[in-house]
Write a protein that holds these residues in place. Sequence first.
Motif, short mmCIF file in Angstrom:
data_model
loop_
_atom_site.label_atom_id
_atom_site.label_comp_id
_atom_site.label_asym_id
_atom_site.label_seq_id
_atom_site.Cartn_x
_atom_site.Cartn_y
_atom_site.Cartn_z
N LYS A 1 0.49 -1.43 -0.09
CA LYS A 1 0.03 -0.35 0.11
C LYS A 1 0.79 1.13 -0.17
O LYS A 1 0.78 2.22 -0.84
CB LYS A 1 -0.78 0.08 1.21
CG LYS A 1 -1.69 -0.89 1.01
CD LYS A 1 -3.46 -0.98 0.70
CE LYS A 1 -4.08 -1.79 0.00
NZ LYS A 1 -4.57 -3.23 0.64
N GLN A 2 2.29 0.87 0.59
CA GLN A 2 2.86 2.14 0.97
C GLN A 2 4.01 2.69 -0.60
O GLN A 2 3.67 3.89 -0.26
CB GLN A 2 4.50 2.09 1.82
CG GLN A 2 3.06 1.39 2.65
CD GLN A 2 3.87 0.35 3.64
OE1 GLN A 2 4.95 -0.04 3.78
NE2 GLN A 2 3.38 -0.49 4.44
N ARG A 3 3.77 2.10 -1.35
CA ARG A 3 5.28 2.36 -2.18
C ARG A 3 5.07 1.79 -3.59
O ARG A 3 4.27 0.87 -3.60
CB ARG A 3 6.98 2.30 -1.70
CG ARG A 3 7.11 0.79 -1.65
CD ARG A 3 8.56 1.18 -0.98
NE ARG A 3 9.23 0.86 -1.57
CZ ARG A 3 10.57 0.45 -1.83
NH1 ARG A 3 11.03 0.23 -0.54
NH2 ARG A 3 11.51 0.90 -2.64
N VAL A 4 5.92 2.12 -5.09
CA VAL A 4 5.91 1.84 -6.03
C VAL A 4 6.36 0.88 -5.67
O VAL A 4 7.54 0.90 -5.60
CB VAL A 4 6.78 3.28 -6.87
CG1 VAL A 4 7.00 2.38 -8.28
CG2 VAL A 4 5.26 4.36 -7.37
N ASN A 5 6.18 -0.45 -6.87
CA ASN A 5 6.85 -1.04 -6.70
C ASN A 5 8.40 -1.15 -8.20
O ASN A 5 8.51 -0.07 -8.17
CB ASN A 5 6.52 -2.71 -7.32
CG ASN A 5 7.28 -3.41 -6.50
OD1 ASN A 5 7.90 -4.01 -6.79
ND2 ASN A 5 6.63 -5.03 -7.84
N GLU A 6 9.52 -1.95 -7.08
CA GLU A 6 10.57 -1.34 -7.75
C GLU A 6 11.63 -2.35 -7.74
O GLU A 6 11.35 -3.94 -7.03
CB GLU A 6 11.61 -0.15 -7.65
CG GLU A 6 12.22 -0.18 -6.04
CD GLU A 6 12.82 0.70 -5.09
OE1 GLU A 6 11.91 2.17 -5.41
OE2 GLU A 6 14.08 0.72 -5.04
N PRO A 7 12.37 -2.76 -8.52
CA PRO A 7 13.36 -4.43 -8.68
C PRO A 7 14.24 -4.93 -7.25
O PRO A 7 13.90 -5.83 -7.12
CB PRO A 7 14.36 -4.37 -9.75
CG PRO A 7 13.49 -3.16 -10.80
CD PRO A 7 13.11 -2.26 -9.83
N ALA A 8 14.10 -3.88 -6.29
CA ALA A 8 14.93 -4.00 -5.41
C ALA A 8 13.92 -5.61 -4.11
O ALA A 8 14.10 -5.78 -3.43
CB ALA A 8 15.37 -3.32 -3.92
N LEU A 9 12.61 -5.15 -4.57
CA LEU A 9 11.01 -5.36 -3.63
C LEU A 9 11.10 -6.92 -4.36
O LEU A 9 10.35 -7.57 -3.57
CB LEU A 9 10.26 -4.34 -4.14
CG LEU A 9 10.32 -3.26 -2.78
CD1 LEU A 9 8.81 -2.70 -3.47
CD2 LEU A 9 10.99 -3.53 -1.78
N VAL A 10 12.44 -7.15 -5.37
CA VAL A 10 11.49 -8.90 -5.47
C VAL A 10 11.96 -9.79 -4.62
O VAL A 10 11.57 -11.09 -4.23
CB VAL A 10 12.60 -9.29 -6.73
CG1 VAL A 10 14.15 -9.52 -6.79
CG2 VAL A 10 11.50 -10.33 -7.43
#
Length: 253
Positions: free
Chosen positions: A211-220
Amino acid sequence: MIDSHCHLTYPPLASQLDAVLSRAASAGVERMITIGTKIDDARQAVELCRRHSNIRAAVGIHPHHAAESAPDDIAALEALQRDPNVLALGEMGLDYHYDFSPRARQRELFVAQLELAKKAGCPIVIHCREALDDCMAILKDFPTLRAVFHCFTGTAPEARRILDAGYLIGLTGVVTFKRSDELRQVAGFIPDDRLLLETDAPYLAPEPHRKQRVNEPALVVHTAAAVAWVRNVSVEEIDRITSANALQFLDWK
Ligand SMILES: [Zn+2]
Ligand SMILES: [Zn+2]
């Protein structure tokens, strides 16, 4: 770790790419595949690879863009595919959930891109949403193609159909969502050699960031942790398996 499917050319990732890539490096995400979804976007994806040695591209026309695609787009795609930074064609396929383009046009463009992949001998990235029967029927005419069904969110029987046909399955952060019990069950039975991890960033941020942030590769890494948990193996093991699969599938040297 490898993020096998993200959109680094999309806002807001494109405008803060240096920060996005440094967070990826800190999280241990060493390589990424950025996906171009129409011709101008695909050109930008290839450009981006020229500036970053740990990024490669897949180029295709997304079913969402089928209606607006021009007759010479396939020729443009063919030219882009010859760039050494392009390791796959796609994402391509059918999306009957949003139906942003007429279904007949989606199918036509899917077939045209499959013909191109067959000619080029490269793997493909499939986007298939609520359209598995038609996808499988079309793919039957292209038995030699290697494919990943990216961002799989279907049922367990659907996953088995894809696996039985010999394809790979890409899992996103959706596997971390509370309601995704059936998808976690799928994550538990995909054979080791058929599993890829991806973010589909900037969409679908995994828990606990949903809910808090835009997704990006680090979050994989959160998706890797969830998959490791259901398979009862370490995150390192999931990293090892999925990275090897991505490199092999894409023939990334
Ligand atoms: Zn997609
Ligand atoms: Zn995508």
